[in-house]
Design a protein around this motif. Sequence first.
Motif, PDB file in Angstrom:
ATOM      1  N   HIS A 189       0.922  -1.310  -0.070  1.00  0.00           N
ATOM      2  CA  HIS A 189      -0.065  -0.055  -0.075  1.00  0.00           C
ATOM      3  C   HIS A 189       0.950   1.201  -0.096  1.00  0.00           C
ATOM      4  O   HIS A 189       1.729   1.359   1.031  1.00  0.00           O
ATOM      5  N   ALA A 245      -3.106   6.813  -0.119  1.00  0.00           N
ATOM      6  CA  ALA A 245      -4.498   6.615   0.113  1.00  0.00           C
ATOM      7  C   ALA A 245      -4.814   8.007   0.118  1.00  0.00           C
ATOM      8  O   ALA A 245      -4.307   8.962   0.795  1.00  0.00           O
ATOM      9  N   SER A 284      -8.751  -3.481   4.078  1.00  0.00           N
ATOM     10  CA  SER A 284      -7.331  -3.853   4.075  1.00  0.00           C
ATOM     11  C   SER A 284      -7.434  -5.542   4.367  1.00  0.00           C
ATOM     12  O   SER A 284      -6.639  -6.174   3.825  1.00  0.00           O
ATOM     13  N   SER A 317     -11.846   1.325   5.855  1.00  0.00           N
ATOM     14  CA  SER A 317     -10.266   1.027   5.749  1.00  0.00           C
ATOM     15  C   SER A 317      -9.950  -0.236   6.291  1.00  0.00           C
ATOM     16  O   SER A 317      -9.348  -1.024   5.641  1.00  0.00           O
ATOM     17  N   TYR A 351      -7.180   4.240  -2.967  1.00  0.00           N
ATOM     18  CA  TYR A 351      -6.006   3.380  -2.562  1.00  0.00           C
ATOM     19  C   TYR A 351      -5.182   3.193  -3.863  1.00  0.00           C
ATOM     20  O   TYR A 351      -5.784   2.888  -4.892  1.00  0.00           O
ATOM     21  N   GLN A 352      -3.985   3.479  -3.701  1.00  0.00           N
ATOM     22  CA  GLN A 352      -2.793   2.958  -4.704  1.00  0.00           C
ATOM     23  C   GLN A 352      -2.173   1.798  -3.968  1.00  0.00           C
ATOM     24  O   GLN A 352      -1.491   2.049  -2.977  1.00  0.00           O
ATOM     25  N   TRP A 353      -1.797   0.912  -4.840  1.00  0.00           N
ATOM     26  CA  TRP A 353      -0.931  -0.129  -4.208  1.00  0.00           C
ATOM     27  C   TRP A 353       0.047  -0.542  -5.450  1.00  0.00           C
ATOM     28  O   TRP A 353      -0.216  -0.480  -6.691  1.00  0.00           O
TER      29      TRP A 353
END
Length: 69
Positions: free
Chosen positions: A5, A8, A63, A59, A13-15
């Motif tokens: 991760h 955010a 997650s 969140s 969200y950016q992974w």
Amino acid sequence: MPATHTEASGNTYQWTVQGMDCPSCAGKIRGAVERLKGVSDVQVSVTCHRTFIQRLLESDQFSCQWARL
């Protein structure tokens, strides 16, 4: 493929996904993430090795679901 991760912002969200280097890999990741409850949009970039996810869940729940992939 390990995912980290990285950022955010609000419900986005950016992974970073290590080892994602072909469209087939990206398609598998996109399909798996789209099946997660509460995901409203998924964008996968093979060239940047990143996945961008719009979520609807809190969140912590999100997650936990991501960790099961």
